[in-house]
Design an enzyme around this catalytic site. Structure first.
Site: not given
Ligand code: GTP
Ligand code: SPV
Ligand code: MN
Length: 595
Positions: A70, A211, A220, A240, A262, A264, A287, A379
């Site tokens: 983004r 993207y 979003k 979110h 994002s 996290c 999400d 992704r």
């Molecule tokens: P968006 O799709 O961007 O909104 O992200 P999201 O909040 O869904 O994050 P996601 O669950 O994909 O995690 C992002 C990164 O954080 C990945 O590389 C995970 O492996 C890592 N991660 C997720 N949960 C944990 C956790 O409990 N501990 C640690 N150390 N890393 C984590």
């Molecule tokens: C984020 O960045 O919080 C996402 C990926 O979930 S995107 O759809 O690119 O915004």
């Molecule tokens: Mn997101």
């Protein structure tokens, strides 16, 4: 497909866009599998998509190195008064922005097909769903929209019957002159990219990027930025947030909605496999949550999306086996590495690193290579229905009643593993002051601490001060039926930079404590920053975390918290007189508690 839709607004809009963008042809999408297969075969033949021979019906795309996430700096909330967009959003006047963008859109689809994508956010026909029509010159966008939203020709019938829709205009911004060879990932340079929202007229204009959230406009742009502005006007919430259902060994269900910035941890928590015996987790969304107060006075949540656009790096059978099983087949991968036997790979996927790969930039890669094989924001796109733990109620238009809200972020220090808010106002204070280290989900520096209120800084379609007030208003309406609010940090690190908490499946232990708090089974100790678990109440059975690490995870560093106060004050001051008095009062109380 020849389509006749009897919707004057749609037809005149399509006509106007076609005249402006000058595509070679117009194609009306029907959302069918045949359509998806045909477009994928076309992209594979042209070289933009790589067929993964090891993964059934799956494809790999490599984007232009400038188009990998983004673009918050190029994202605009265009309201007639600048003040209404607030200090967290970029603003240009609708007249100026439309003038500039119309200039860019002029002739921008030359040499390309303009796809008309009718889609629904939320189940088709459900009273809480919203219809959109995205016009795009990217077949990659069409295929992703097939999975991330509900694309169907039934929506044409609904539009003919006079239903409202949100117009979403998208172009990659790369016209093709006669005889010009196309790029593998055509897009516009960064200073020509615009992700624009006109919340006063429910309109989205996106230019220059192909993207994720820049281009899949149902996500979003519609379901958060435009929807948050609608939600405030209409008295509901667009957040979110992931949504999950936890079931305890006695069969009692709890519904959790959690907002982390994002990259996290939302997808990972939403699909978690609990390590504590007898507990079950089911995924409703990873999400976005749309929430309304139901007839029972409680807050009910639905997931408006139809799929996952999830972060690949870090995903493995160790960390998130459910996600791994979700992406076994029928997947679009973007910016992952390619293995020699025709599969994808990314950092953290396997303990053993392949001896040779093609990296996300299409170059040979070996473990000696200095750069990552997959982009950190690589992704996968997969349908939610493919998730082995998708909840049977995930498409229930009534939604699920939320018991627990969780806020959090990525903090290597200061913030303990878990705390509970004293009350709703304190919870809103925690959400409004949430801070997190930046990630590669946005183009820009990674690892800088920033305030990201409610994980909505990049996604709130109006003045953030008014958004805080909306949260307080919702709490007033919910009264005793409001969800309880917690704050977590899975990412606290030791002095030598290692994560102190195992995270992932073991986050179930923290959720269990929250459920027991709800049921009044456990107490909590009052601290300066909120309620923390009493010793022994967090279920650590079978877990091998050194006592010193647990102590550090739960430690409240009052000096460090005191150091945060000026930053919170500055943060609140940004919102001027739109910051609710009740949040300033919460800040005073925190100050008093910290002494
Ligand atoms: P968006 O799709 O961007 O909104 O992200 P999201 O909040 O869904 O994050 P996601 O669950 O994909 O995690 C992002 C990164 O954080 C990945 O590389 C995970 O492996 C890592 N991660 C997720 N949960 C944990 C956790 O409990 N501990 C640690 N150390 N890393 C984590
Ligand atoms: C984020 O960045 O919080 C996402 C990926 O979930 S995107 O759809 O690119 O915004
Ligand atoms: Mn997101």
């Amino acid at each position: 497909m020849e389509v006749t839709v009897k919707n004057e607004k749609l037809n005149s809009w399509i006509k106007e866009i076609a005249e402006l963008c000058q595509p070679d042809s117009i194609y009306w999408c029907d959302g069918s599998k045949e359509e998806y297969d045909r477009l994928m075969a076309m992209m594979a033949a042209a070289g933009g998509a790589t067929v993964l021979t090891k993964r059934l019906n799956s494809f790999l795309f490599r984007t232009d190195p400038s188009d990998v996430a983004r673009v918050e700096d190029r994202t605009f909330i265009s309201t007639s008064s600048k003040d209404d967009a607030g200090p967290t959003n970029n603003w240009l006047s609708p007249a100026d922005l439309k003038k500039t963008m119309s200039g860019l859109y002029k002739g921008c689809m030359k040499g390309r097909t303009m796809y008309v994508i009718p889609f629904s956010m939320g189940p088709i026909g459900s009273p809480i769903s919203k219809l959109g029509v995205e016009v795009s010159d990217s077949p990659y966008v069409v295929c992703n929209m097939h999975m991330m939203t509900r694309v169907s020709s039934r929506i044409y019938d609904m539009l003919s019957a006079g239903e409202e829709f949100i117009p979403c205009l998208h172009s990659i911004g790369a016209p093709l002159e006669k005889g010009q060879k196309d790029a593998l990932w055509p897009c516009a340079p960064i200073d020509k990219k615009y992700i624009s929202h006109f919340p006063e007229e429910n309109l989205i204009w996106s230019y220059g990027s192909g993207y994720g959230g820049n281009a899949l406009l149902g996500k979003k742009c519609l379901a958060l930025r435009i929807a948050s502005a609608m939600a405030r006007r209409e008295g509901w919430m667009a957040e979110h947030m992931l949504i999950l259902r936890l079931t305890n060994p006695a069969g009692r269900q709890y519904h959790v909605a959690a907002a982390f910035p994002s990259a996290c941890g939302k997808t990972n928590l939403a699909m978690m496999t609990p390590t504590i015996p007898g507990w079950k987790c089911e995924c409703i969304g990873d999400d976005i949550a749309w929430m309304k107060i139901g007839a029972d006075g409680r807050l009910h949540a639905i997931n408006p999306e139809n799929g996952f656009f999830g972060v690949a790096p870090g995903t493995s059978y160790g960390t998130n086996p459910v996600a791994m099983d979700t992406v076994r087949e029928n997947v679009i991968f973007t910016n992952c590495a390619l293995t020699d036997d025709g599969d994808v790979w990314w950092e953290g996927m396997t303990d053993e690193v392949p001896a040779h790969l093609i990296d996300w930039k299409g170059r040979d890669w070996t473990p000696e290579s200095r750069e990552e094989a997959a982009h950190p924001n690589a992704r996968f796109t997969a349908r939610a229905a493919q998730c082995p733990v998708i909840c049977k109620d995930w498409e229930n238009p009534a939604g699920v009643p939320i018991d627990i809200f969780i806020f959090g972020g990525r903090r290597s220090g200061v913030v303990p593993l878990v705390s509970e808010a004293y009350n709703w106002d304190h919870g809103v204070f925690l959400g409004s002051t949430a801070a997190s280290e930046t990630t590669s989900a946005n183009i820009g520096a990674v690892g800088n601490l920033r305030r990201d209120p409610f994980a909505m800084k990049p996604f709130c379609g109006y003045h953030m001060g008014d958004y805080f007030r909306h949260w307080l208003d919702m709490g007033d309406r919910l009264g005793g039926k409001a969800p309880r609010i917690f704050y977590v940090n899975w990412f606290r690190k030791s002095q030598d930079g290692m994560f102190l908490w195992p995270g992932f499946s073991d986050n179930s232990r923290v959720l269990k404590w929250m459920c027991e708090r709800i049921d009044g089974k456990v107490g909590a100790r009052e601290t300066e920053i909120g309620l923390l678990p009493n010793d022994g109440d967090l279920d650590l059975s079978g877990l091998d975390v050194p006592e010193a690490s647990m102590k550090e995870l739960m430690r409240i560093d009052t000096a460090a918290w005191r150091d945060e106060l000026p930053d919170i004050e500055r943060h609140f001051a940004e919102f001027g007189n739109r910051i609710p008095e009740r949040l300033l009062q919460q800040l005073q109380e925190l100050k008093k508690r910290l002494g």
